[in-house]
Enzyme design. Structure first.
Site, short mmCIF file in Angstrom:
data_model
loop_
_atom_site.label_atom_id
_atom_site.label_comp_id
_atom_site.label_asym_id
_atom_site.label_seq_id
_atom_site.Cartn_x
_atom_site.Cartn_y
_atom_site.Cartn_z
N SER A 60 0.81 -1.22 0.00
CA SER A 60 0.00 0.00 0.00
C SER A 60 0.85 1.27 0.00
CB SER A 60 -0.91 0.01 1.23
OG SER A 60 -1.57 1.25 1.30
N LYS A 61 0.43 2.23 -0.81
CA LYS A 61 1.10 3.53 -0.86
C LYS A 61 0.55 4.50 0.19
CE LYS A 61 2.89 4.24 -5.52
NZ LYS A 61 4.29 4.36 -5.14
N SER A 62 -0.54 4.11 0.86
CA SER A 62 -1.19 5.05 1.78
C SER A 62 -0.27 5.58 2.88
CB SER A 62 -2.44 4.42 2.39
OG SER A 62 -3.40 4.25 1.38
N LYS A 66 -13.75 -3.92 3.72
CA LYS A 66 -14.57 -2.70 3.64
C LYS A 66 -16.01 -2.91 4.13
CE LYS A 66 -11.73 -0.76 0.02
NZ LYS A 66 -11.56 -0.27 -1.33
N ASN A 123 -14.24 2.86 3.70
CA ASN A 123 -12.78 2.73 3.56
C ASN A 123 -12.03 3.75 4.42
OD1 ASN A 123 -13.18 5.08 2.03
ND2 ASN A 123 -11.33 4.66 0.86
N ASP A 130 -13.44 6.19 -1.66
CA ASP A 130 -13.09 5.59 -2.96
C ASP A 130 -13.94 6.19 -4.08
OD1 ASP A 130 -11.17 3.73 -2.16
OD2 ASP A 130 -12.66 2.18 -1.72
N GLY A 146 -16.83 -5.28 -14.85
CA GLY A 146 -16.64 -5.78 -13.49
C GLY A 146 -17.73 -5.29 -12.57
N TYR A 193 -3.39 0.30 -10.65
CA TYR A 193 -2.38 1.35 -10.81
C TYR A 193 -0.97 0.75 -10.77
CZ TYR A 193 -2.35 1.10 -5.67
OH TYR A 193 -2.28 0.67 -4.37
P1 NDP Z 1 -13.72 -7.63 -6.15
O1 NDP Z 1 -12.95 -8.84 -5.81
O2 NDP Z 1 -14.78 -7.15 -5.23
O3 NDP Z 1 -14.42 -7.80 -7.63
C1 NDP Z 1 -13.80 -8.43 -8.63
C2 NDP Z 1 -14.63 -8.26 -9.95
O4 NDP Z 1 -13.74 -8.54 -11.02
C3 NDP Z 1 -15.80 -9.22 -10.12
O5 NDP Z 1 -16.80 -8.57 -10.85
C4 NDP Z 1 -15.18 -10.38 -10.91
O6 NDP Z 1 -16.11 -11.09 -11.72
C5 NDP Z 1 -14.25 -9.62 -11.82
N1 NDP Z 1 -13.05 -10.36 -12.26
C6 NDP Z 1 -12.00 -10.75 -11.50
N2 NDP Z 1 -11.06 -11.33 -12.29
C7 NDP Z 1 -11.54 -11.30 -13.56
C8 NDP Z 1 -11.04 -11.75 -14.82
N3 NDP Z 1 -9.85 -12.35 -14.92
N4 NDP Z 1 -11.79 -11.53 -15.92
C9 NDP Z 1 -12.99 -10.91 -15.84
N5 NDP Z 1 -13.54 -10.48 -14.67
C10 NDP Z 1 -12.81 -10.67 -13.54
O7 NDP Z 1 -12.65 -6.51 -6.42
P2 NDP Z 1 -12.68 -4.99 -5.99
O8 NDP Z 1 -13.92 -4.35 -6.52
O9 NDP Z 1 -12.38 -4.87 -4.55
O10 NDP Z 1 -11.41 -4.42 -6.77
C11 NDP Z 1 -11.39 -4.37 -8.18
C12 NDP Z 1 -10.11 -3.70 -8.63
O11 NDP Z 1 -10.10 -2.33 -8.19
C13 NDP Z 1 -8.84 -4.33 -8.09
O12 NDP Z 1 -7.92 -4.47 -9.16
C14 NDP Z 1 -8.32 -3.30 -7.08
O13 NDP Z 1 -6.93 -3.33 -6.97
C15 NDP Z 1 -8.81 -2.01 -7.71
N6 NDP Z 1 -8.95 -0.88 -6.77
C16 NDP Z 1 -8.29 0.29 -7.05
C17 NDP Z 1 -8.42 1.39 -6.22
C18 NDP Z 1 -7.66 2.63 -6.53
O14 NDP Z 1 -7.63 3.54 -5.68
N7 NDP Z 1 -7.08 2.77 -7.70
C19 NDP Z 1 -9.27 1.36 -5.01
C20 NDP Z 1 -9.95 0.10 -4.83
C21 NDP Z 1 -9.79 -0.97 -5.68
P3 NDP Z 1 -17.03 -12.29 -11.10
O15 NDP Z 1 -18.18 -11.61 -10.42
O16 NDP Z 1 -17.44 -13.05 -12.31
O17 NDP Z 1 -16.17 -13.07 -10.18
#
Ligand code: NDP
Length: 265
Positions: free
Chosen positions: A15-17, A64, A85, A100, A121, A210
């Site tokens: 984490s960068k936080s 969360k 968060n 977020d 997603g 990121y």
């Molecule tokens: P979740 O685990 O809650 O959700 C994952 C989602 O991604 C689901 O819809 C899942 O589909 C889908 N998924 C996972 N792998 C694949 C794949 N290979 N192909 C297609 N669909 C896929 O994740 P979060 O919502 O917590 O996080 C999502 C992303 O957001 C992460 O990469 C996280 O690092 C990033 N993030 C970035 C932030 C930022 O500040 N930049 C802040 C918070 C999160 P299914 O329902 O079919 O399983």
């Protein structure tokens, strides 16, 4: 006395936080120190918060929803999306916020003339950000590989599709990766043929991942579409959290100037 802050999550080592917040505390002369805490059992979050004597915390994956349950008082938006968060302690009560989603809204507002958005997603991050975008007047559709997580969005009135249901003739101004596809692999978040149909009609592309150029961002660049990775979202959610931590003693631009230095390292 110095106030203590932390990030709870599992994992938290990447984490960068801590760097973002400590750089800001130092530059602004605020007597605070921000650490990281790997928390395996999310149900222990409230106990740990009081035991460690901290003033505020950020909460990351996978806690969360537990953070939401741990709070005494919830901000209206956190209440609406069911995810917290950022927690701040005031008079021995825990106040919960979601930064977020407004962080993401701020990041996309820097791209102009966007009306329609496609989220690839349907996880926790998509849940909170879709609601904030809808409230701000964007039209958001959700495309996910499976159907179960789409129920939340259907209940909130979004148009949703599984891969099988999607109409490739649809068009959107902004395409957003809300999955972890591309984080530790070279996968696209949906079938690439969909993206090859969508990008010629799209204006912009954002990936919430990121620190790396994902296959989705590479493809968007091939179509000369302006892109952003998740750094701005991370930065902006951190700035909003910092405002809560310090009770808004500093303004957004002032904090940004210091916090963004964390992205140089
Ligand atoms: P979740 O685990 O809650 O959700 C994952 C989602 O991604 C689901 O819809 C899942 O589909 C889908 N998924 C996972 N792998 C694949 C794949 N290979 N192909 C297609 N669909 C896929 O994740 P979060 O919502 O917590 O996080 C999502 C992303 O957001 C992460 O990469 C996280 O690092 C990033 N993030 C970035 C932030 C930022 O500040 N930049 C802040 C918070 C999160 P299914 O329902 O079919 O399983």
């Amino acid at each position: 006395m110095r106030e203590l802050f932390t990030i709870f999550g599992n994992p938290v080592s990447h984490s960068k936080s801590p760097l973002m917040h400590n750089l800001s505390f130092q530059a602004l002369g605020y007597s605070g120190c921000y650490t990281r805490y790997k928390l395996e059992d999310g149900s222990q979050l409230r106990n740990k918060f009081f035991e460690l004597g901290i003033t505020g915390a950020n909460i990351t994956v996978p806690h969360k929803e537990e953070a939401f349950k741990a709070c005494d008082v919830l901000d209206e938006f956190a209440q609406k999306v069911g995810a917290v968060n950022t927690i701040v302690k005031k008079d021995d009560k825990l106040y919960g916020y979601n930064t977020d989603a407004p962080g993401f809204l701020k990041a996309i507002s820097e791209f102009k003339d966007i009306k329609t958005v496609l989220f690839l997603g349907a996880g926790g991050t998509a849940q909170s950000t879709s609601v904030v975008l809808k409230d701000a007047g964007y039209e958001v559709d959700i495309l996910n590989r499976s159907s179960k997580r789409l129920e939340y969005f259907q209940q909130k009135g979004f148009t949703t599709y599984t891969f099988e249901e999607f109409n490739i003739n649809n068009s959107y101004d902004l395409i957003v990766n809300m999955t972890s596809a591309g984080l530790e692999d070279e996968n696209y978040p949906c079938p690439v043929i969909y993206l090859e149909k969508l990008f010629p009609k799209a204006k912009f592309c954002i990936d919430v991942i990121y620190g790396k150029e994902t296959p989705l961002l590479k493809l968007a660049k091939k179509y000369n579409r302006p892109t952003k990775d998740g750094s701005d979202m991370l930065l902006y959610q951190g700035i909003i959290a910092f405002e809560y931590f310090t009770n808004q003693k500093f303004n957004f631009e002032e904090i940004k100037q210091h916090m963004q230095k964390a992205f140089i390292f």
